[in-house]
Scaffold this motif. Structure first.
Motif, PDB file in Angstrom:
ATOM      1  N   THR A 143      55.173  42.931  35.876  1.00  0.00           N
ATOM      2  CA  THR A 143      54.116  43.846  36.298  1.00  0.00           C
ATOM      3  C   THR A 143      53.102  43.978  35.162  1.00  0.00           C
ATOM      4  O   THR A 143      53.487  44.229  34.032  1.00  0.00           O
ATOM      5  CB  THR A 143      54.724  45.228  36.629  1.00  0.00           C
ATOM      6  N   PRO A 144      51.809  43.789  35.449  1.00  0.00           N
ATOM      7  CA  PRO A 144      50.824  43.919  34.369  1.00  0.00           C
ATOM      8  C   PRO A 144      50.631  45.365  33.925  1.00  0.00           C
ATOM      9  O   PRO A 144      51.139  46.284  34.558  1.00  0.00           O
ATOM     10  CB  PRO A 144      49.539  43.382  35.008  1.00  0.00           C
ATOM     11  N   SER A 145      49.882  45.535  32.854  1.00  0.00           N
ATOM     12  CA  SER A 145      49.562  46.845  32.263  1.00  0.00           C
ATOM     13  C   SER A 145      50.788  47.426  31.569  1.00  0.00           C
ATOM     14  O   SER A 145      51.890  46.922  31.701  1.00  0.00           O
ATOM     15  CB  SER A 145      49.041  47.811  33.319  1.00  0.00           C
ATOM     16  N   PHE A 196      42.663  33.999  34.010  1.00  0.00           N
ATOM     17  CA  PHE A 196      41.863  34.755  34.983  1.00  0.00           C
ATOM     18  C   PHE A 196      40.385  34.385  34.851  1.00  0.00           C
ATOM     19  O   PHE A 196      39.705  34.110  35.841  1.00  0.00           O
ATOM     20  CB  PHE A 196      42.051  36.264  34.793  1.00  0.00           C
ATOM     21  N   TYR A 244      37.903  45.522  34.240  1.00  0.00           N
ATOM     22  CA  TYR A 244      39.341  45.690  34.045  1.00  0.00           C
ATOM     23  C   TYR A 244      40.171  44.633  34.758  1.00  0.00           C
ATOM     24  O   TYR A 244      41.348  44.448  34.441  1.00  0.00           O
ATOM     25  CB  TYR A 244      39.752  47.111  34.431  1.00  0.00           C
ATOM     26  N   LEU A 245      39.565  43.934  35.719  1.00  0.00           N
ATOM     27  CA  LEU A 245      40.321  42.913  36.457  1.00  0.00           C
ATOM     28  C   LEU A 245      40.920  41.871  35.512  1.00  0.00           C
ATOM     29  O   LEU A 245      42.045  41.425  35.703  1.00  0.00           O
ATOM     30  CB  LEU A 245      39.423  42.218  37.487  1.00  0.00           C
ATOM     31  N   ARG A 286      42.120  42.027  32.620  1.00  0.00           N
ATOM     32  CA  ARG A 286      43.273  42.376  31.787  1.00  0.00           C
ATOM     33  C   ARG A 286      44.442  42.934  32.594  1.00  0.00           C
ATOM     34  O   ARG A 286      45.539  43.069  32.059  1.00  0.00           O
ATOM     35  CB  ARG A 286      42.881  43.350  30.682  1.00  0.00           C
ATOM     36  N   SER A 287      44.223  43.276  33.865  1.00  0.00           N
ATOM     37  CA  SER A 287      45.345  43.879  34.584  1.00  0.00           C
ATOM     38  C   SER A 287      45.536  43.356  36.007  1.00  0.00           C
ATOM     39  O   SER A 287      46.414  43.829  36.715  1.00  0.00           O
ATOM     40  CB  SER A 287      45.188  45.408  34.610  1.00  0.00           C
ATOM     41  N   PHE A 288      44.725  42.374  36.430  1.00  0.00           N
ATOM     42  CA  PHE A 288      44.869  41.807  37.777  1.00  0.00           C
ATOM     43  C   PHE A 288      46.313  41.354  37.998  1.00  0.00           C
ATOM     44  O   PHE A 288      46.891  40.672  37.168  1.00  0.00           O
ATOM     45  CB  PHE A 288      43.924  40.613  37.913  1.00  0.00           C
ATOM     46  N   LEU A 289      46.869  41.771  39.126  1.00  0.00           N
ATOM     47  CA  LEU A 289      48.247  41.384  39.424  1.00  0.00           C
ATOM     48  C   LEU A 289      48.247  40.019  40.102  1.00  0.00           C
ATOM     49  O   LEU A 289      47.604  39.842  41.125  1.00  0.00           O
ATOM     50  CB  LEU A 289      48.893  42.421  40.361  1.00  0.00           C
ATOM     51  N   GLY A 290      48.959  39.053  39.516  1.00  0.00           N
ATOM     52  CA  GLY A 290      49.087  37.772  40.207  1.00  0.00           C
ATOM     53  C   GLY A 290      48.296  36.657  39.572  1.00  0.00           C
ATOM     54  O   GLY A 290      48.047  35.642  40.219  1.00  0.00           O
ATOM     55  N   CYS A 291      47.874  36.812  38.338  1.00  0.00           N
ATOM     56  CA  CYS A 291      47.249  35.698  37.632  1.00  0.00           C
ATOM     57  C   CYS A 291      47.815  35.709  36.231  1.00  0.00           C
ATOM     58  O   CYS A 291      47.356  36.459  35.370  1.00  0.00           O
ATOM     59  CB  CYS A 291      45.733  35.834  37.610  1.00  0.00           C
TER      60      CYS A 291
END
Lengths: 404, 404
Positions: A71-73, A157, A295-296, A298-303
């Motif tokens: 899980t990111p972040s 990303f 913010y995408l 640094r925290s996009f889920l799935g890349c």
């Protein structure tokens, strides 16, 4: 002699796609040692320590830890607090009360400096204690490290975003400006260059904070590309500066700063809009668009890069091993030993803390408006397996019959 | 009697992650028929037809077609041109010269209208000819269709972006505003709601163009969430309007329009910055950020729904089958027949062309600031297999010892 006591692990600064891998690396490795009485996670970084806000991670299931790892972040949440002497004394009061003997702080160069100060305090007060900084930053700006966990996934990303933007811009031509994070370092913006597969692929221009941004040269560059291809894709670092080192974004308005005195560069589309307006007003090109990745990236889920995942896990594990097996302090650093392999070392905190690594000259072209193949050779293995690429039609043109 | 001649396939409007699946569906299916003498791809939509800019896709390898199919954006490039009568006469001159008997146009409701006009011209001039509109739009706003190819993948991107933003915002709290595409339809923005996994997960507020945006209610909503959670994640559609139907973004400045008279909503961070300023100025919250998702949501490489891929391929195949086997015109429409299965039908062009589908009332909550479970039930199967989700730590809190 084995140093018995608790572990505290915390996460500082901006989140990344793999920062929880390092957390889970520390937790799972620490839980193997008999002299570790508990593994605590401090909520909101150093702020959670002074407030005694701890999760008892000895009571977390391995299964859920593995799910958190992907899980990111920051699963323990974060902080921008930077402790001074008084703050550190509060930290020590808590560490002593809880018999904390091991402290792992996952973060960038500001976090490394926090570990350095906390460690100094421990030495001064003769408290036997190990503190290790675990590297993390999408900016890739930690000295001594070949690269930093978090950067490869963010770079992936940015690369995938620019592959898409290049295709979009080819379908509906115009000028597109993509604004990328990275503060004073251009590594993340430079990752856009991976989109350059076919000869006319963008980004055609890449502007980095390492080179002075000159408005007239920028406009000349854009005009030259647009005249050639009828379109132009541009990657711009949020931290670009003029010849005097003044960030271009400050030319807009008074911007807010965080508690480290860092300028707010993200969470606004202002820089992209400014540059788009420059191009429209000066070159008379109608279709000019800008996207600020925000913010995408640094925290996009799935890349995520699998190389990054693995290394982020290992720096956490190595931190626990250095501290608990070898009883030493420092900052874990990543060193490239082949194409592609790495080794982890423990470096001195004062050699990492508060310092910033920039793009080396051999990664930037002479004109300062693109990257070199040397940079692509550096980045490619970090993106990991399964990096997608775009394909164009190669069918021949049909003959025209109406002689237009 | 078999209608012998060439096929022309073209792509119009904004790119999507799966528009090339439909292209490849048309090409591979058409190439099976003996009466199809060639399969041409028009470069830049209808503009390529009048300029006789054709690729001979009969001479493209199947392998490369399959690689193009998984590449986002329009491989044949696109156009915003909307033909009038004179333009259509030019199209016909070319079609007749090249003996084109089948025309497939992949696009949204503007493209459907183009097909309708071209088809009318063919009837008037007694030219035997089949024209089929193949649905495509991330806005999901085509009438009759349960949903439209391109939407599920864009929705997956938006959902994954908001899962990340929610985690980021939890780690470093504040207000985050994410601005999503969709023009006058809220479907794409509504997809952000998939991030609501744990009880306090964002987006806490979702503003759609289907409901009037009232500044005072917006501020009251944000204050209420921020007071409760100490943070607030907001999804906002680029097309939000006030009670008189005036787009909020027009309150900023004179915006440019495309050749269909559509307002430029994307490629600028202006709306997000405006709303962020509103929150800062009125609620005195310091950390307020906005991200405008921009072109990433429609062309990002590597975020695609496998259901969307399959359906986009099938609408292309079905178009070729309806036209070549059954000799009929129309617009391919997608109809949900179970949870989850779909059926493809051929609908009349005039029933689809130029019309806009909006979010039905049962998908929007009473206050107009979020979606219902009914919407999530609608969206979930479209996201396909392997949709990732976030996991939080569930370890117990450790006891405080210093009684702070």
């Amino acid at each position: 002699m084995k140093l018995e006591g608790k572990v505290v692990v915390a996460q500082g600064g901006g989140p990344t796609a793999v920062i929880n891998q390092s957390l889970v690396g520390v937790v799972l490795e620490s839980r193997k040692f008999q002299q570790i009485t508990k593994v605590y996670g401090a909520i909101n970084g150093v702020k959670g320590i002074v407030n005694e806000d701890f999760l008892d991670l000895t009571q977390e299931t391995t299964n859920n830890l593995e799910r958190v790892a992907v899980t990111p972040s920051s699963a323990l949440f974060s902080t921008r607090d930077k402790p001074d002497e008084a703050y550190c004394q509060e930290i020590f009061k808590v560490f002593k009360a809880h018999d904390v003997r091991y402290f792992f702080y996952i973060g960038g160069n500001d976090s490394a400096d926090t570990v350095r100060i906390v460690n100094q305090q421990a030495e001064r007060s003769n408290y036997e204690f190990r503190a290790i900084h675990i590297p993390k930053t999408i900016d890739n700006d930690l000295v001594l490290n070949d690269h930093t966990p978090g950067y490869p996934s963010a770079a992936k990303f940015v690369a995938q975003a620019f592959i898409g933007i290049n295709l979009d811009n080819r379908a509906l031509p115009g000028v597109h400006i993509g604004v990328v994070m990275g503060r004073n370092a251009g590594f993340l913006t430079a990752a856009a260059s991976i989109a350059q597969k076919y000869p006319d692929d963008g980004p055609h221009l890449v502007y980095l904070p390492e080179r002075a941004f000159k408005t007239d040269e920028f406009l000349a560059d854009v005009k030259s590309i647009y005249d050639k291809y009828g379109r132009c894709v541009i990657a711009v670092s949020e931290g670009i500066q003029d010849e005097s080192g003044v960030p271009i974004i400050t030319k807009l308005e008074q911007k807010e700063r965080d508690s480290h005195g860092n300028l707010q560069l993200s969470g606004t589309g202002a820089l992209g809009d400014l540059l788009a307006k420059l191009v429209k007003d000066n070159l008379g090109i109608k279709r000019v668009r800008s996207d600020t990745f925000g913010y995408l990236q640094r925290s996009f889920l799935g890349c995520v890069s699998d190389v990054d995942q693995r290394e982020a896990r290992e720096v956490g594990e190595k931190a626990a091993q250095f501290a608990i097996w070898h009883n030493i302090d420092g900052s874990i650093t990543i060193h490239r030993t082949g194409f592609y392999s790495v080794d982890y070392q423990l470096s001195r905190l004062k050699d990492v803390a508060g310092l910033t690594k920039l793009m080396p000259p051999e990664f930037i072209n002479a004109r300062g408006n693109n990257v070199t193949n040397e940079f692509k050779y550096y980045l490619t293995p970090l993106l990991g397996s399964g990096m997608p690429s775009a394909s164009m039609l190669r069918a021949p043109r049909a003959e025209k019959l109406l002689e237009k």
